[in-house]
Design a protein around this motif. Sequence first.
Motif, mmCIF file in Angstrom:
data_model
loop_
_atom_site.group_PDB
_atom_site.id
_atom_site.type_symbol
_atom_site.label_atom_id
_atom_site.label_comp_id
_atom_site.label_asym_id
_atom_site.label_seq_id
_atom_site.Cartn_x
_atom_site.Cartn_y
_atom_site.Cartn_z
ATOM 1 N N ASN A 75 33.642 43.800 41.621
ATOM 2 C CA ASN A 75 32.392 43.051 41.444
ATOM 3 C C ASN A 75 32.226 41.956 42.483
ATOM 4 O OD1 ASN A 75 31.788 44.572 39.125
ATOM 5 N ND2 ASN A 75 33.034 43.218 37.844
ATOM 6 N N ASN A 76 33.199 41.805 43.369
ATOM 7 C CA ASN A 76 33.108 40.788 44.422
ATOM 8 C C ASN A 76 32.064 41.220 45.442
ATOM 9 O OD1 ASN A 76 33.543 39.001 46.605
ATOM 10 N ND2 ASN A 76 35.674 38.741 46.026
ATOM 11 N N PRO A 77 31.128 40.353 45.816
ATOM 12 C CA PRO A 77 30.094 40.747 46.789
ATOM 13 C C PRO A 77 30.643 41.223 48.118
ATOM 14 C CG PRO A 77 29.509 38.679 45.707
ATOM 15 C CD PRO A 77 30.909 38.974 45.293
ATOM 16 N N LYS A 78 31.851 40.783 48.487
ATOM 17 C CA LYS A 78 32.427 41.195 49.758
ATOM 18 C C LYS A 78 32.979 42.621 49.718
ATOM 19 C CE LYS A 78 33.855 36.492 51.004
ATOM 20 N NZ LYS A 78 35.012 35.626 51.364
ATOM 21 N N PHE A 79 33.350 43.084 48.514
ATOM 22 C CA PHE A 79 34.045 44.362 48.412
ATOM 23 C C PHE A 79 33.304 45.417 47.587
ATOM 24 C CE2 PHE A 79 37.738 41.199 48.246
ATOM 25 C CZ PHE A 79 37.796 41.100 49.625
ATOM 26 N N LYS A 80 32.352 45.026 46.746
ATOM 27 C CA LYS A 80 31.817 45.944 45.738
ATOM 28 C C LYS A 80 31.075 47.133 46.341
ATOM 29 C CE LYS A 80 27.435 43.515 44.888
ATOM 30 N NZ LYS A 80 26.611 42.874 43.847
ATOM 31 N N ALA A 81 30.621 47.032 47.590
ATOM 32 C CA ALA A 81 29.858 48.126 48.188
ATOM 33 C C ALA A 81 30.745 49.239 48.732
ATOM 34 C CB ALA A 81 28.965 47.590 49.313
ATOM 35 N N TRP A 82 32.041 48.980 48.915
ATOM 36 C CA TRP A 82 32.897 49.991 49.530
ATOM 37 C C TRP A 82 34.294 50.083 48.925
ATOM 38 C CZ3 TRP A 82 37.281 47.749 51.553
ATOM 39 C CH2 TRP A 82 37.218 46.381 51.856
ATOM 40 N N LEU A 83 34.667 49.201 48.017
ATOM 41 C CA LEU A 83 36.033 49.146 47.513
ATOM 42 C C LEU A 83 36.178 49.929 46.214
ATOM 43 C CD1 LEU A 83 38.868 47.922 47.937
ATOM 44 C CD2 LEU A 83 38.154 46.016 46.495
ATOM 45 N N GLU A 84 37.266 50.679 46.102
ATOM 46 C CA GLU A 84 37.642 51.393 44.888
ATOM 47 C C GLU A 84 39.159 51.331 44.731
ATOM 48 O OE1 GLU A 84 36.305 55.356 45.110
ATOM 49 O OE2 GLU A 84 34.162 54.864 45.164
ATOM 50 N N LYS A 85 39.613 51.605 43.519
ATOM 51 C CA LYS A 85 41.051 51.673 43.286
ATOM 52 C C LYS A 85 41.563 53.020 43.765
ATOM 53 C CE LYS A 85 44.655 50.927 39.860
ATOM 54 N NZ LYS A 85 44.981 50.625 38.438
ATOM 55 N N SER A 86 42.628 52.983 44.565
ATOM 56 C CA SER A 86 43.161 54.202 45.148
ATOM 57 C C SER A 86 43.970 54.989 44.127
ATOM 58 C CB SER A 86 44.027 53.867 46.364
ATOM 59 O OG SER A 86 44.619 55.029 46.894
ATOM 60 N N SER A 87 43.919 56.301 44.275
ATOM 61 C CA SER A 87 44.742 57.182 43.440
ATOM 62 C C SER A 87 46.127 57.400 44.018
ATOM 63 C CB SER A 87 44.031 58.533 43.286
ATOM 64 O OG SER A 87 43.813 59.133 44.550
ATOM 65 N N LYS A 88 46.404 56.796 45.146
ATOM 66 C CA LYS A 88 47.725 56.925 45.770
ATOM 67 C C LYS A 88 48.766 56.217 44.925
ATOM 68 C CE LYS A 88 50.144 56.033 50.122
ATOM 69 N NZ LYS A 88 50.022 55.476 51.491
ATOM 70 N N PRO A 89 49.898 56.855 44.633
ATOM 71 C CA PRO A 89 50.917 56.205 43.796
ATOM 72 C C PRO A 89 51.512 54.990 44.475
ATOM 73 C CG PRO A 89 51.765 58.253 44.721
ATOM 74 C CD PRO A 89 50.305 58.219 45.046
ATOM 75 N N ALA A 90 51.798 53.972 43.673
ATOM 76 C CA ALA A 90 52.362 52.736 44.194
ATOM 77 C C ALA A 90 53.799 52.969 44.635
ATOM 78 C CB ALA A 90 52.309 51.636 43.134
ATOM 79 N N GLY A 91 54.172 52.320 45.712
ATOM 80 C CA GLY A 91 55.532 52.434 46.233
ATOM 81 C C GLY A 91 56.173 51.072 46.371
ATOM 82 N N ARG A 92 57.331 50.900 45.718
ATOM 83 C CA ARG A 92 58.082 49.638 45.769
ATOM 84 C C ARG A 92 57.240 48.459 45.285
ATOM 85 N NH1 ARG A 92 61.602 49.939 51.439
ATOM 86 N NH2 ARG A 92 62.735 51.859 50.907
ATOM 87 N N GLY A 93 56.510 48.668 44.218
ATOM 88 C CA GLY A 93 55.734 47.582 43.630
ATOM 89 C C GLY A 93 54.449 47.253 44.356
ATOM 90 N N THR A 94 54.000 48.106 45.267
ATOM 91 C CA THR A 94 52.786 47.834 46.041
ATOM 92 C C THR A 94 51.737 48.872 45.692
ATOM 93 O OG1 THR A 94 54.082 46.913 47.852
ATOM 94 C CG2 THR A 94 51.826 47.555 48.342
ATOM 95 N N GLU A 95 50.573 48.445 45.208
ATOM 96 C CA GLU A 95 49.458 49.338 44.928
ATOM 97 C C GLU A 95 48.501 49.340 46.111
ATOM 98 O OE1 GLU A 95 47.670 48.188 41.277
ATOM 99 O OE2 GLU A 95 49.356 48.871 40.040
ATOM 100 N N PHE A 96 47.574 50.307 46.085
ATOM 101 C CA PHE A 96 46.667 50.491 47.203
ATOM 102 C C PHE A 96 45.225 50.487 46.716
ATOM 103 C CE2 PHE A 96 50.646 52.400 48.481
ATOM 104 C CZ PHE A 96 50.817 51.942 49.783
#
Length: 254
Positions: A75-96
């Motif tokens: 919902n952030n105006p800077k990201f809402k037009a192009w940002l989504e949560k990635s389906s890539k599995p997290a590695g070593r505690g890092t999400e994408f």
Amino acid sequence: MIKRNQVVVPLLPQPVIDLGVPINGGNFRRPLRQRQNKPLEMILLQFLNQKEKRKKIGNPGKREKKIGFVLSWINNPKFKAWLEKSSKPAGRGTEFAFCNVCNMDVVAHKTVLIKHSNSEKHKLNWQKVSTSTKITELFTENSEEIAVRIAEIKLCALLATNQLPFLLMDTLCPLLKNIFHDSKIAQQLSVRRTKATAIVCNSLGTNFLIDFHNELREPGFFFSLIMDETTDIFIKKQCAFSIIYYDNSANMIG
């Protein structure tokens, strides 16, 4: 005193064996003589065991920092037009996170996302997407286009009901444009004999046949069926069926 022919053996210091074991975490090495009387094999085994434990445990005071995706970024105006949560599995505690403009995964960290949004690649892709026309907008129909289609269907129905030739549309359509030059609907008419044939056979004829078939299947509906077999000029045998019935909606015999 040293007598003649007596051999003097100098007193050598006791050797120190460095096994690499620090004293209290310091840099000084504990010599072998300062340890208890243990076999050398046992000391080496303890040393190796301690070394393996340090590799497994690592630094207990340092914790790995987990980087996760925050849903409020969508919902952030800077990201809402192009940002989504990635389906890539997290590695070593890092999400994408996923950029649907660049079609790539980005580390889910706010600083990294801001840096990605300011990159030249993202700006170029965003400019292409923002100026392109959506496919849903290409197939939208306005009221004027619908009115033109209704006018073409009515002209084709006029030919079918009055048994007029489809060749007449090659003259009728330009004539209507010449007469009604101030009409936007008449100026957009684009139906000739080929299109008129397709409208009557594939559109009007199919829909009327389905409606007529459903009406005949209603209980209490009576009709008469007439069959006639003939041969046309091309020497092809034909079998025509005619139905006589009373139309309740129009109050007439059809």
